[in-house]
Design an enzyme around this catalytic site. Structure first.
Site, PDB file in Angstrom:
ATOM      1  N   ARG A   1      69.461   6.158  79.814  1.00 24.25           N
ATOM      2  CA  ARG A   1      70.815   6.718  79.821  1.00 24.25           C
ATOM      3  C   ARG A   1      70.759   8.210  79.513  1.00 24.25           C
ATOM      4  NH1 ARG A   1      70.890   2.665  76.228  1.00 24.25           N
ATOM      5  NH2 ARG A   1      71.361   4.115  74.530  1.00 24.25           N
TER       6      ARG A   1
ATOM      7  N   CYS B   1      72.499  16.990  75.287  1.00 21.91           N
ATOM      8  CA  CYS B   1      72.016  18.035  76.205  1.00 21.91           C
ATOM      9  C   CYS B   1      72.493  17.863  77.641  1.00 21.91           C
ATOM     10  CB  CYS B   1      70.490  18.100  76.176  1.00 21.91           C
ATOM     11  SG  CYS B   1      69.652  16.670  76.927  1.00 21.91           S
TER      12      CYS B   1
ATOM     13  N   CYS C   1      66.495  20.013  75.102  1.00 21.87           N
ATOM     14  CA  CYS C   1      67.421  19.254  74.259  1.00 21.87           C
ATOM     15  C   CYS C   1      67.301  19.700  72.803  1.00 21.87           C
ATOM     16  CB  CYS C   1      67.127  17.758  74.371  1.00 21.87           C
ATOM     17  SG  CYS C   1      68.278  16.734  73.402  1.00 21.87           S
TER      18      CYS C   1
ATOM     19  N   THR D   1      64.520   5.184  72.227  1.00 22.23           N
ATOM     20  CA  THR D   1      65.992   5.214  72.208  1.00 22.23           C
ATOM     21  C   THR D   1      66.616   4.805  73.533  1.00 22.23           C
ATOM     22  OG1 THR D   1      66.046   7.556  72.859  1.00 22.23           O
ATOM     23  CG2 THR D   1      65.964   7.056  70.494  1.00 22.23           C
TER      24      THR D   1
ATOM     25  N   CYS E   1      71.390  11.701  77.803  1.00 21.97           N
ATOM     26  CA  CYS E   1      71.643  12.177  76.450  1.00 21.97           C
ATOM     27  C   CYS E   1      73.047  12.787  76.371  1.00 21.97           C
ATOM     28  CB  CYS E   1      70.596  13.209  76.067  1.00 21.97           C
ATOM     29  SG  CYS E   1      70.860  13.997  74.470  1.00 21.97           S
TER      30      CYS E   1
ATOM     31  N   CYS F   1      66.504  13.172  78.543  1.00 19.84           N
ATOM     32  CA  CYS F   1      66.993  14.494  78.151  1.00 19.84           C
ATOM     33  C   CYS F   1      66.417  15.562  79.060  1.00 19.84           C
ATOM     34  CB  CYS F   1      66.572  14.824  76.712  1.00 19.84           C
ATOM     35  SG  CYS F   1      67.052  13.606  75.474  1.00 19.84           S
TER      36      CYS F   1
ATOM     37  N   ASP G   1      63.564  47.598 107.751  1.00 20.06           N
ATOM     38  CA  ASP G   1      64.826  48.060 107.189  1.00 20.06           C
ATOM     39  C   ASP G   1      64.651  49.451 106.581  1.00 20.06           C
ATOM     40  OD1 ASP G   1      67.649  47.149 106.103  1.00 20.06           O
ATOM     41  OD2 ASP G   1      66.608  48.091 104.418  1.00 20.06           O
TER      42      ASP G   1
END
Length: 505
Positions: free
Chosen positions: A63, A68, A38, A30, A65, A34, A455
């Site tokens: 690119r 998500c 996702c 695709t 998603c 992601c 401490d």
């Protein structure tokens, strides 16, 4: 982790949100990338490739998603919890150094050549400093496009792009949408900020679950400096000094995110403000890894199980915290707030900025509440006559030495600081001992392994749990807690009845 294909595939198939930000999954069929969690059905293993950063995935031609939003996932815990050059570089890039000073400025801050920095980042992250800064600009642009009605030219400037064309090209390449299309999908609410209006933005700051807000917000609220910080209406609020202006921020914990409202005088500071707030709240931590290791100690395990996911409260300004830590030596929380509040009233910069809830700043006196000032700069503090401080003489000398070193740059506590050198430089100052150094290392430098065995609160907690309560013996026992001893400190403190351990009513 991205090189462990089998482990990455398992995380993607189980939609394990714990790995969001650790690596990014690119889908070869695709052309998108992601986060591991996702919600879309995962592709076949042979159609996945894995990248160590969003910038690397973008550089490989993928690119983001649209479901998500991988660019908005929590950051890798490695960058805040490591002290090496790559981690320092990532913290500096998040703090906007590349946008302000370019790659040469980043290299100078690290003490390396430009070529060395580029080689180190490419080897570990699959992208150089310019690509990493570009990915950050893209995320800032998306926030401004989706949450404001600012004209696109102003969004481009605020996000740090050199031109509207570069802004348009980057948004299209990263999100597969034009800026106008991106805004159409997420129209801002009516009455949002527009041309010439200071940005008032509502954001969600993600984190890895679980998150215990009690000590995190409780500590910030209980130690808040009048005029600079406050707890109001279920939110911690404070002013921030930023490179191009100032801001007021409101932060309130939720089940799966921290709600953040930012009122900025200059929108170009947006990504820097977000990065500093995330560091202050330790939102990029990996609580599962931390808690699993601490649970291996049978005496510490019940404390972890009672309220898992404790974070180490940090700071938005390391120099400010160092001063406050010094003022807090051997005095109560209330006294430390009083000392710091007097400094704010004397030499703090008054602010005229809307509250992060959109309302006007309370114009009352500093001790009457409201966000009225920025914490003083080291330069302003160095100009104070130490004799006017209502503290012992030895602490006056320590105060003067500390603020002078911060002002002249001989002491560096910034996000790119060398932790070992900072510790040595602090110890070399008069009146600053191991307790103060480790508290500063823990909360200002962000060292996850800082430890304060001397401490009293830690020693009492250790005694009550059946742990060794002498410093030397406790240090030996704590070897098994490394590299998360700062988190062990939070769990040990949590056994006491103190305001820092609970959310204000």
């Amino acid at each position: 982790m991205h090189e462990d294909t089998e482990r990455c595939v398992r995380a993607v198939r189980s939609k394990d949100a714990r790995f969001d930000g650790w690596f990014f999954t690119a889908v070869l069929t695709t052309g998108i990338y992601c986060r591991p969690s996702c919600p879309v059905a995962p592709p076949k293993a042979e159609n996945m490739s894995f990248h160590p950063s969003a910038a690397a995935a973008q550089q490989a031609g993928f690119r983001a998603c649209k479901r998500c939003r991988p660019d908005a996932s929590p950051g890798s815990p490695l960058w805040n919890h490591r002290a090496d050059a790559v981690a320092k570089a990532m913290r500096l890039i998040a703090d906007g150094v590349v946008d302000r000073e370019g790659v040469p400025g980043l290299a100078a801050g690290l003490g390396y050549s430009v070529r060395q920095v580029e080689r180190l980042l490419l080897a570990e992250l699959g992208a150089g400093p310019l690509a990493l800064a570009r990915a950050q600009r893209a995320q800032t642009a998306r926030l401004l496009v989706e949450t404001t009605s600012l004209p696109m030219a102003e969004v481009a400037l605020a996000a740090g792009f050199a031109s509207v064309r570069a802004f348009n090209d980057t948004v299209r390449e990263v999100f597969a949408l034009s800026p106008t299309e991106l805004r159409a999908r997420h129209r801002p609410a009516p009455g949002g900020p527009g041309r010439g209006t200071p940005g008032v933005l509502s954001l969600r700051l993600p984190f890895r679950a679980p998150l215990c807000p009690d000590n995190l917000f409780g500590h910030l609220a209980a130690t808040g400096v009048p005029g600079v910080e406050e707890w109001r209406d279920g939110a911690y609020r404070r002013t921030l000094r930023l490179p191009r202006g100032h801001a007021a921020v409101s932060l309130s914990p939720g089940p799966d995110h921290v709600a953040c409202r930012l009122a900025l005088t200059d929108l170009r500071d947006l990504s820097i403000a977000i990065a500093r707030c995330r560091r202050m709240l330790d939102l990029d931590a990996d609580p599962v890894a931390v808690d699993e290791q601490l649970r291996e100690d049978p005496l510490l395990a019940p404390v972890v199980d009672r309220a898992p996911g404790r974070r180490v409260p940090g700071t938005v300004d390391p120099a400010e915290f160092a001063v406050r830590a010094l003022l807090g030596q051997q005095v109560s929380t209330a006294a430390a707030r009083t000392h710091a509040g007097r400094l704010v009233a004397a030499v703090g910069d008054p602010v005229d900025v809307d509250h992060a809830d959109g309302g006007p700043v309370d114009g009352g006196p500093v001790d009457g509440g409201g966000l009225t000032h920025l914490f003083p700069t080291p330069e302003a503090l160095a100009g104070i006559d130490p004799g006017t401080l209502a503290v012992p003489r030895s602490r006056r000398a320590a105060f003067h030495a500390l603020v002078t070193a911060l002002a002249d740059g001989s002491l560096d506590l910034g996000v790119g600081a060398d932790w070992a050198k900072a510790r040595a430089d602090l110890l070399a100052l008069p009146g600053i001992g191991p307790w103060t150094v480790e508290v500063i290392a823990m909360r200002a430098l962000g060292d996850p392994d800082a430890f304060i065995p001397t401490d009293l609160g830690i020693r009492y907690a250790a005694r009550d749990l059946g742990l060794p309560d002498t410093p030397a013996a406790l240090v030996r026992r704590a070897e098994a807690w490394r590299p998360w001893r700062a988190y062990a400190v939070q769990y040990l403190w949590a056994t006491g009845d103190h305001a820092v351990n609970r959310l204000p009513a």
